[in-house]
Design an enzyme around this catalytic site. Structure first.
Site, PDB file in Angstrom:
ATOM      1  N   GLY A  11       4.103   3.660  82.473  1.00 48.69           N
ATOM      2  CA  GLY A  11       2.768   3.954  82.447  1.00 48.69           C
ATOM      3  C   GLY A  11       1.849   3.096  82.110  1.00 48.69           C
ATOM      4  O   GLY A  11       2.288   2.169  80.805  1.00 48.69           O
ATOM      5  N   GLY A  13      -0.898   3.133  81.581  1.00 51.60           N
ATOM      6  CA  GLY A  13      -2.208   3.847  81.152  1.00 51.60           C
ATOM      7  C   GLY A  13      -3.605   3.473  79.463  1.00 51.60           C
ATOM      8  O   GLY A  13      -2.894   2.510  79.463  1.00 51.60           O
ATOM      9  N   PHE A  14      -4.011   4.284  78.839  1.00 49.21           N
ATOM     10  CA  PHE A  14      -4.028   3.518  77.626  1.00 49.21           C
ATOM     11  C   PHE A  14      -3.208   3.361  76.791  1.00 49.21           C
ATOM     12  O   PHE A  14      -3.386   2.590  75.840  1.00 49.21           O
ATOM     13  CB  PHE A  14      -5.523   4.770  77.270  1.00 49.21           C
ATOM     14  CG  PHE A  14      -6.863   4.807  78.011  1.00 49.21           C
ATOM     15  CD1 PHE A  14      -7.717   3.429  77.593  1.00 49.21           C
ATOM     16  CD2 PHE A  14      -7.368   5.871  79.090  1.00 49.21           C
ATOM     17  CE1 PHE A  14      -8.942   3.176  78.517  1.00 49.21           C
ATOM     18  CE2 PHE A  14      -8.221   5.876  79.027  1.00 49.21           C
ATOM     19  CZ  PHE A  14      -8.983   4.880  79.084  1.00 49.21           C
ATOM     20  N   GLY A  15      -2.373   4.217  77.344  1.00 51.91           N
ATOM     21  CA  GLY A  15      -1.310   4.390  75.307  1.00 51.91           C
ATOM     22  C   GLY A  15      -0.528   3.122  76.347  1.00 51.91           C
ATOM     23  O   GLY A  15      -0.161   2.628  75.117  1.00 51.91           O
ATOM     24  N   VAL A  79       9.009   5.802  88.160  1.00 51.80           N
ATOM     25  CA  VAL A  79      10.355   6.013  87.543  1.00 51.80           C
ATOM     26  C   VAL A  79      10.177   7.720  87.805  1.00 51.80           C
ATOM     27  O   VAL A  79       9.677   8.506  87.984  1.00 51.80           O
ATOM     28  CB  VAL A  79       9.450   6.001  86.014  1.00 51.80           C
ATOM     29  CG1 VAL A  79      10.541   6.469  85.898  1.00 51.80           C
ATOM     30  CG2 VAL A  79       9.878   4.533  86.280  1.00 51.80           C
ATOM     31  N   GLU A 171     -19.891  15.894  83.140  1.00 45.63           N
ATOM     32  CA  GLU A 171     -20.352  14.949  83.658  1.00 45.63           C
ATOM     33  C   GLU A 171     -20.529  14.463  85.153  1.00 45.63           C
ATOM     34  O   GLU A 171     -21.203  13.745  85.417  1.00 45.63           O
ATOM     35  CB  GLU A 171     -19.147  13.155  83.153  1.00 45.63           C
ATOM     36  CG  GLU A 171     -19.591  13.011  81.718  1.00 45.63           C
ATOM     37  CD  GLU A 171     -18.165  13.137  80.625  1.00 45.63           C
ATOM     38  OE1 GLU A 171     -18.673  12.236  79.803  1.00 45.63           O
ATOM     39  OE2 GLU A 171     -17.536  12.114  81.645  1.00 45.63           O
ATOM     40  N   ASP A 300      -0.995  12.179  77.089  1.00 43.56           N
ATOM     41  CA  ASP A 300      -1.013  13.411  78.000  1.00 43.56           C
ATOM     42  C   ASP A 300      -0.024  14.110  78.043  1.00 43.56           C
ATOM     43  O   ASP A 300       0.299  14.932  78.406  1.00 43.56           O
ATOM     44  CB  ASP A 300      -1.938  13.173  79.142  1.00 43.56           C
ATOM     45  CG  ASP A 300      -3.645  12.269  79.253  1.00 43.56           C
ATOM     46  OD1 ASP A 300      -3.727  12.405  77.984  1.00 43.56           O
ATOM     47  OD2 ASP A 300      -4.364  12.122  80.460  1.00 43.56           O
ATOM     48  N   ALA A 316      -8.407   9.452  75.710  1.00 41.20           N
ATOM     49  CA  ALA A 316      -7.971   8.040  75.732  1.00 41.20           C
ATOM     50  C   ALA A 316      -7.129   7.534  74.175  1.00 41.20           C
ATOM     51  O   ALA A 316      -6.962   7.028  73.703  1.00 41.20           O
ATOM     52  CB  ALA A 316      -8.969   7.239  76.376  1.00 41.20           C
TER      53      ALA A 316
END
Length: 425
Positions: A11, A13-15, A79, A171, A300, A316
């Site tokens: 992944g 993403g942020f993590g 994966v 938003e 997440d 995030a």
């Protein structure tokens, strides 16, 4: 090189990115696997969907982030399963990668609560493809409405339904209201501003559920002031190609955006561990799954409780802190040092509603309006990766603030059978 620990991160993403960045100067081999070649700043996807930003403003190639790091390898692939016993992940192209440590940060997908057929009519906002699809729906609807002389025939094209009043929904509704009421309408001669209708539909009794009540009420008030019709306590019964069916009404529109909830990546099913109702893996104090101290789940995809026993939100900052924590844990473990359990430091939450309108709760300090909006803007620019992206987003926002104009209003999907290789019309 072979004696180095093999760390596989799934992944981008942020993590995943935060873990890889914190580990890249260590004596480890790192393999980062993602099914897309870019890191995406998801909190600003709605601005791509509403033609405020370009895709390249909020995405950066993963290889570009780690281009100078010799111990970081990037793999483009999906994966599909995890072999816990043999410490190996399997990718959709039938290849596999062995690991000593595995960090799973596969993110989440939208949850249609068993109604997968709704997905084609109400896209969510998780990928650039989603955002561009929503953008084109909005732009095409404006073009269709402008061709019609009868206001009643135009009505459905000038109606927008956003389902889910969390931060993304709020938003998105606010951004559409700005388009409808102020920005793009000046370029369409056959449409009156007052013809547009924006609905924000929420099954619960508040917008921004989980925020302090006064900030929730302020957000609702700001949205209504912008012309958004907020429908609370209104669960969706059905979504069709031509609109949204509620308990006592039907909203006819082709412009439907889903922001009503997420569930964890289905990849976690291959871990054969306990999952919560959202598909997140229950992890232990070091973010590892039970009985496997070298397999970690973050972001997440992880069910982690806070000090009050409540699951940490899918935000995030949570993923960023967890990624950095695991980097420290692995460094200490490799040097034989003891590690402490993960503790999340809540630095606050915020959501923007529109131009100079936002709400923020920063460690008990609650504020709204222009100050909250400025803080939201600064923090989001800070978290973008790369000077180029930060500069471009800042420049676009300043241009938009001063001129009220949105710059990326392109319809790029050609109709079937059209002449796509000619510049002449």
């Amino acid at each position: 090189m072979k004696n180095r620990p093999e760390i596989v991160i799934v992944g981008g993403g942020f993590g995943g990115i935060s873990a890889a960045k914190a580990l890249r100067k260590t004596n480890c081999n790192i393999t980062l696997v993602d099914k897309r070649n870019h890191h995406l700043f998801q909190p600003l996807l709605y601005q791509v969907a509403t033609a405020a930003l370009s895709p390249g403003d909020i995405a950066v190639p993963i290889r570009a982030i780690f281009g100078d790091d010799k111990n970081v390898r990037t793999v483009l692939g999906e994966v599909v399963s995890i072999d816990k016993t043999n410490k190996r992940i399997h990718i959709s192209d039938d290849s596999s990668i062995d690991f000593d440590y595995l960090i799973l940060a596969p993110g989440a997908i939208y949850n249609y609560f068993g109604n997968e057929r709704w997905k084609s009519h109400a896209p969510g906002l998780k990928t650039l493809k989603n955002a561009l699809s929503v953008r084109e729906r909005i732009l095409i609807s404006l073009e269709e409405a402008d061709k019609l002389d009868d206001p009643q025939d135009r009505k459905k094209y000038l109606t927008y339904a956003v389902i889910g009043a969390g931060p993304t929904g709020v938003e998105m509704a606010g951004a559409i209201a700005e388009i409808a009421k102020r920005n793009m309408m000046r370029d369409f001669r056959n449409i009156e501003i007052e013809e547009t209708e924006i609905f924000l539909i929420e099954a619960a009794e508040n917008v921004l559920n989980g925020y302090p009540e006064d900030l929730s009420n302020k957000a609702k008030s700001d949205l209504e002031e912008m012309g958004v019709k907020v429908l609370l306590n209104n669960p969706v019964k059905s979504i069709r190609e031509d609109g949204v069916e509620l308990e006592n009404s039907f909203i006819e529109t082709p412009n439907i955006i889903w922001a009503a909830g997420v569930k964890a990546s289905p990849l976690l099913g291959s871990l054969d561990c306990n999952l919560d109702k959202m598909g997140r893996a229950f992890v232990e104090e070091y973010l590892n799954i039970p009985d496997h101290d070298s397999i970690f789940v973050i972001g997440d995809a992880a069910h982690v409780k806070d000090e009050d026993g409540q699951p940490l939100p899918a935000l995030a900052p949570v993923a960023l802190q967890q990624g950095k924590y695991l980097a420290k844990l692995i460094k200490k473990r490799e040097s034989g040092k003891k590690t402490s359990s993960f503790k999340y430091v809540d630095k606050g939450t915020m959501a923007t509603i529109g131009r100079a309108k936002a709400v923020a709760d920063i460690r008990g300090l609650k504020f709204s309006g222009f100050l909250a909006w400025m803080l939201w803007s600064v923090i989001h620019i800070f978290f973008l990766i790369g000077f180029r992206n930060r500069f471009r987003v800042f420049a676009e926002w300043m241009w938009h603030y001063l001129t009220f104009k949105r710059g990326v209003r392109l319809i790029t999907n050609e109709p079937d059978g059209s002449q796509t290789d000619s510049d002449d019309s």
